[in-house]
Write an enzyme that holds these catalytic residues in place. Structure first.
Site, PDB file in Angstrom:
ATOM      1  N   SER A 293       0.892  -1.254  -0.130  1.00  0.00           N
ATOM      2  CA  SER A 293       0.079   0.002   0.027  1.00  0.00           C
ATOM      3  C   SER A 293       0.962   1.286   0.117  1.00  0.00           C
ATOM      4  CB  SER A 293      -0.985   0.178   1.034  1.00  0.00           C
ATOM      5  OG  SER A 293      -1.365   1.330   1.402  1.00  0.00           O
TER       6      SER A 293
ATOM      7  N   HIS B 235      -1.457  -1.191  -4.150  1.00  0.00           N
ATOM      8  CA  HIS B 235      -2.562  -0.841  -3.496  1.00  0.00           C
ATOM      9  C   HIS B 235      -2.599   0.703  -3.366  1.00  0.00           C
ATOM     10  CE1 HIS B 235      -6.054  -2.059  -1.082  1.00  0.00           C
ATOM     11  NE2 HIS B 235      -5.636  -0.900  -0.118  1.00  0.00           N
TER      12      HIS B 235
ATOM     13  N   ASP C 118      -5.062   3.855  -1.628  1.00  0.00           N
ATOM     14  CA  ASP C 118      -5.750   3.910  -0.807  1.00  0.00           C
ATOM     15  C   ASP C 118      -6.460   5.502  -0.993  1.00  0.00           C
ATOM     16  OD1 ASP C 118      -6.126   1.795   0.894  1.00  0.00           O
ATOM     17  OD2 ASP C 118      -3.838   2.151   1.343  1.00  0.00           O
TER      18      ASP C 118
ATOM     19  N   MET D 139      -8.919   8.053   0.083  1.00  0.00           N
ATOM     20  CA  MET D 139      -9.795   8.660   1.356  1.00  0.00           C
ATOM     21  C   MET D 139     -10.217  10.134   1.218  1.00  0.00           C
ATOM     22  SD  MET D 139      -7.351   7.312   4.495  1.00  0.00           S
ATOM     23  CE  MET D 139      -6.607   5.472   4.425  1.00  0.00           C
TER      24      MET D 139
ATOM     25  N   HIS E  46      -8.456   1.040  -3.649  1.00  0.00           N
ATOM     26  CA  HIS E  46      -9.250   0.996  -2.716  1.00  0.00           C
ATOM     27  C   HIS E  46      -9.911   2.185  -2.266  1.00  0.00           C
ATOM     28  CE1 HIS E  46      -9.407  -0.087   1.989  1.00  0.00           C
ATOM     29  NE2 HIS E  46     -10.664  -0.141   1.392  1.00  0.00           N
TER      30      HIS E  46
ATOM     31  N   MET F 108     -12.229   4.630  -0.244  1.00  0.00           N
ATOM     32  CA  MET F 108     -12.966   4.878   0.917  1.00  0.00           C
ATOM     33  C   MET F 108     -13.569   6.119   0.825  1.00  0.00           C
ATOM     34  SD  MET F 108      -9.868   3.497   3.411  1.00  0.00           S
ATOM     35  CE  MET F 108      -8.588   3.485   1.858  1.00  0.00           C
TER      36      MET F 108
ATOM     37  N   MET G 277     -11.575  -5.647   5.689  1.00  0.00           N
ATOM     38  CA  MET G 277     -10.664  -4.574   6.347  1.00  0.00           C
ATOM     39  C   MET G 277     -10.132  -5.463   7.609  1.00  0.00           C
ATOM     40  SD  MET G 277     -10.035  -2.101   4.647  1.00  0.00           S
ATOM     41  CE  MET G 277      -9.055  -1.514   6.132  1.00  0.00           C
TER      42      MET G 277
ATOM     43  N   ASP H 246      -6.743  -6.410   4.488  1.00  0.00           N
ATOM     44  CA  ASP H 246      -6.091  -5.231   4.508  1.00  0.00           C
ATOM     45  C   ASP H 246      -6.080  -4.588   5.743  1.00  0.00           C
ATOM     46  OD1 ASP H 246      -4.975  -2.656   3.919  1.00  0.00           O
ATOM     47  OD2 ASP H 246      -6.751  -2.062   2.495  1.00  0.00           O
TER      48      ASP H 246
HETATM   49  C1  DX5 Z   1      -6.172   1.678   5.731  1.00  0.00           C
HETATM   50  C2  DX5 Z   1      -5.844   1.341   4.518  1.00  0.00           C
HETATM   51  C3  DX5 Z   1      -4.593   0.223   4.399  1.00  0.00           C
HETATM   52  C4  DX5 Z   1      -3.456   0.868   4.942  1.00  0.00           C
HETATM   53  C5  DX5 Z   1      -2.876  -0.369   5.180  1.00  0.00           C
HETATM   54  O1  DX5 Z   1      -7.412   2.225   5.765  1.00  0.00           O
HETATM   55  O2  DX5 Z   1      -6.854   0.919   3.770  1.00  0.00           O
HETATM   56  O3  DX5 Z   1      -4.631  -0.227   3.017  1.00  0.00           O
HETATM   57  O4  DX5 Z   1      -2.438   1.432   3.961  1.00  0.00           O
HETATM   58  O5  DX5 Z   1      -1.561  -0.003   6.188  1.00  0.00           O
HETATM   59  P1  DX5 Z   1      -1.000  -1.008   7.208  1.00  0.00           P
HETATM   60  O6  DX5 Z   1      -0.265  -2.311   6.455  1.00  0.00           O
HETATM   61  O7  DX5 Z   1       0.148  -0.160   7.627  1.00  0.00           O
HETATM   62  O8  DX5 Z   1      -1.821  -1.581   8.244  1.00  0.00           O
HETATM   63 ZN    ZN Z   2      -6.541  -0.030   1.666  1.00  0.00          ZN
END
Ligand code: DX5
Ligand code: ZN
Length: 216
Positions: free
Chosen positions: A5, A30, A32, A34, A63, A65, A134, A172
């Site tokens: 990620s 990956h 993220d 947000m 991903h 969010m 998750m 994840d």
């Molecule tokens: C959290 C994200 C993850 C995050 C995971 O909301 O969806 O993808 O980057 O990070 P680690 O591996 O550090 O928990």
């Molecule tokens: Zn993620």
């Protein structure tokens, strides 16, 4: 498989981190997204996805969010997403959303928060390319893995088997070289890892270690 990620990467020098990922055994990258509404954090958006696409040939796993994820599917597909997942908690018309992703030619995934039951996927599992469980509450990297995830993987595996679905199971949050083996053994196909990769002294090695944990 492993999908590092980028959330834990160095945003002042993404090119360097992408060169590292290109030289590693990473299967997907990956990303993220947000929005500060669905999750209590803001990360990055379309320009970063387009920039990353120019720097790697690895599949991009986006991903989302964000609220109203379906409004942004096309833009992320055009930016270079190969896999797009959206949260079931953020979607009212899940069937329509999955069909839209398929029409756009991207692999379709649904994400479940830690409290969301696998049973909610009963009527969509056959249409999905992957399900993202998750294993932390979404919003931040570097959080602690929630142990209950193992039983959710088992339930999801059962549902996939019963329905004849080909969906992959992705996990994840809080994944590291220590829990990777058990996650793969329980049924995970793709592990996402941010902190465990980017805080390692040798990230390429950390990626290989998590990826090969099943045989360790
Ligand atoms: C959290 C994200 C993850 C995050 C995971 O909301 O969806 O993808 O980057 O990070 P680690 O591996 O550090 O928990
Ligand atoms: Zn993620």
């Amino acid at each position: 498989m492993i999908a590092p990620s980028l959330l834990s990467a160095n945003f002042a020098n993404l090119e360097k981190d992408l060169q590292m990922l290109n030289s590693s055994k990473a299967d997907w990258i990956h990303l993220d997204i947000m929005d500060g509404v669905f999750v209590p954090n803001i990360s990055f958006g379309l320009p970063i996805v387009s920039a990353v696409k120019k720097l790697t040939n690895k599949p991009l796993d986006v991903h989302l969010m964000i609220v109203k994820p379906e409004n942004y599917f096309e833009a992320f597909a055009l930016a270079g997403a190969d896999y797009i997942s959206f949260h079931i908690e953020a979607s009212t018309h899940v069937h329509r959303s999955i069909q839209l992703l398929k029409k756009l030619g991207v692999k379709a995934g649904i994400v479940l928060n830690p409290h969301t039951s696998v049973a909610l996927l009963e009527d969509s599992i056959k249409d999905l390319d992957f399900v993202l469980l998750m294993s932390v509450n979404p919003g931040f990297g570097g959080q602690q893995f929630i142990e209950q995830t193992y039983s959710k993987i088992e339930k999801l595996k059962q549902l996939i088997k019963q329905s004849g679905s080909k969906a992959l199971i992705q996990v994840d949050g809080g994944v590291n070289a220590k829990n990777a083996k058990e996650l793969y053994q329980t049924g995970a196909d793709v592990l996402v890892a941010g902190n465990a990769v980017f805080s390692a002294t040798n990230p390429v090695e950390a990626i290989a270690q998590i990826r090969n944990a099943k045989n360790a």
